[in-house]
Design an enzyme around this catalytic site. Sequence first.
Site, short mmCIF file in Angstrom:
data_model
loop_
_atom_site.label_atom_id
_atom_site.label_comp_id
_atom_site.label_asym_id
_atom_site.label_seq_id
_atom_site.Cartn_x
_atom_site.Cartn_y
_atom_site.Cartn_z
N HIS A 192 -28.32 21.36 -37.94
CA HIS A 192 -28.99 20.89 -36.65
C HIS A 192 -29.33 21.90 -36.15
O HIS A 192 -30.44 21.92 -35.24
CB HIS A 192 -27.53 19.59 -36.19
CG HIS A 192 -27.61 19.04 -36.77
ND1 HIS A 192 -28.33 18.66 -37.86
CD2 HIS A 192 -25.28 18.75 -37.54
CE1 HIS A 192 -27.10 17.85 -38.85
NE2 HIS A 192 -26.14 17.96 -38.42
N ASP A 197 -32.06 15.83 -42.56
CA ASP A 197 -31.60 15.83 -41.60
C ASP A 197 -31.27 15.73 -40.87
O ASP A 197 -32.45 15.02 -39.92
CB ASP A 197 -31.72 17.54 -41.02
CG ASP A 197 -30.89 18.16 -40.00
OD1 ASP A 197 -30.31 17.62 -38.79
OD2 ASP A 197 -30.66 19.95 -39.14
N HIS A 198 -30.69 14.82 -40.43
CA HIS A 198 -30.44 13.01 -39.67
C HIS A 198 -31.07 13.58 -37.75
O HIS A 198 -31.61 13.01 -37.50
CB HIS A 198 -29.44 12.38 -39.99
CG HIS A 198 -28.06 13.09 -38.83
ND1 HIS A 198 -27.09 13.29 -39.43
CD2 HIS A 198 -28.23 12.74 -38.00
CE1 HIS A 198 -26.49 14.19 -38.41
NE2 HIS A 198 -26.43 13.63 -37.80
#
Length: 506
Positions: free
Chosen positions: A247, A184-185
């Site tokens: 996110h 999950d960036h």
Amino acid sequence: MKTLFSFQEKVLPQPSILVIFGGTGDLACRKLYPALYNLHRLGQLPSEIAVVGIGRREESQEEFRHLVEKCVLNHSRKTAEPLEIEFLKLFSYQSLDLTEQPSFEKLRLYLDQLDRDSQRQRIFYMAVPPEVFSPTVKNLHGAGMSNNSRVVLEKPFGWDVLSAQALQADLTSVFAEEAIFRIDHYLGKEMLQNIMMIRLANSVFEPLWNGKYVDHIQIQVNESVGIGHRGRYYERAGALRDMVQNHLMQLLAFTAMEPPLGLGADALRDEKVRVIKALRPLTAETILTQVIRGQYGPGTIDGSAVKGYRQEEWVNPTSNMETFVAMKAYIDNDRWRDVPFYLRTGKRLPQRFAQVVVQFKPNETISGFPAFQELEPNVLIIKIQPEEGVAFQFNVKEAGADLTINPATMFFCQNCDYPENSPEAYERLLHDVLVGDAALFTRWDEVEATWEYVQPILDLWKKERKEIPSYAAGTWGPVESQKLLRREGKVWWICREDSLRCFDDH
């Protein structure tokens, strides 16, 4: 200057072969190759590393290296043209059909040839559509390439609880859980990691980080762009799957978690899982009153007219897919019981930013003094993007004889003056994959818990027949999202890029 906290002691990356499936695609071009370049520039790549790009089309090694160079020059935060020859020599290319087992036998022979003089760890990066995760992993196993290897997967990890569980079963039939790195960036962003540092390293915040002193917390990830050319994907995903399940849940977990018992990956992730599992379950009634969805229509962004979601490429002209979600959540534990957490995300909003806002309760001990009746609240704003920094709003007396109290803001910005010095999220995450540090990657029980939390929303929306609320592009979403807070005397906080002050959105 002391290092107060580290997710892991500094470890040098092992000699590696990084295989990127989707090596000619958009993600590799915009994120992975620039990140590798900056790691190379900073001396943070292994002393022995080979990067193998995998794609369907036929390309020569020279053509592929030219593509890598073009990607870095166009998208890296720092470049030096022309790129160093030794960096480009790290890259090679293989044409491969991910659905055909014989192609993987060919890849195994190629990797064995690259590795004939040493035993380098192998990392398989899935920069490909999620529907080919399972067949690719099975073909890796069938070709004997899964042993002592790691696999890296981009979101989405499934489309609901059942599909996520099925994908997990396929992965763990080949790889051990500790060898699976789910990216999950947002977890690689500097200020998300800083949430815990700001709280734990400052005694003015940690004692107040609970429901006794915190009125509510807002978590926002807002975008001014539309869906672009991602219509096919977005028609299946929507904002709830694309943003909230991953996110925003990660931001919530980092904000609300208990201090970890240790510095290892599992200690950190254990606390995040406890937060997600403590979320108050959503019922049909609470979804109808506490979860707002919307879809952007035509409007204006930065003075230019833009089309609505239903006019976008590959979108059904009668689509009921949400591009906006606002919701209220509660965490039923001793620290946060009955403290509302407000989440908001949407496309085609007036401004792009991600932030966490902690609004503190008023000081009741001075409530009897007339001058203190209508004070602005104390607010801590952790800005994650595009600016990376912290703002704190407090109240001060205005100069002069009158007792006039106005809000003031202290502001720290980590990347305002030198944005090119702020590492991209993928730099941190790729480095962590190479050294085997899983602290900033989601574990399966965390993924499953987030899907279980949002599944009732998906189920109810699937049953609903009514038209989805629309909002004009360039506005802050459906009016119902403002009402979600205003009926409780609260407002959404917005920190404008051209000001140190933060404002409400009415």
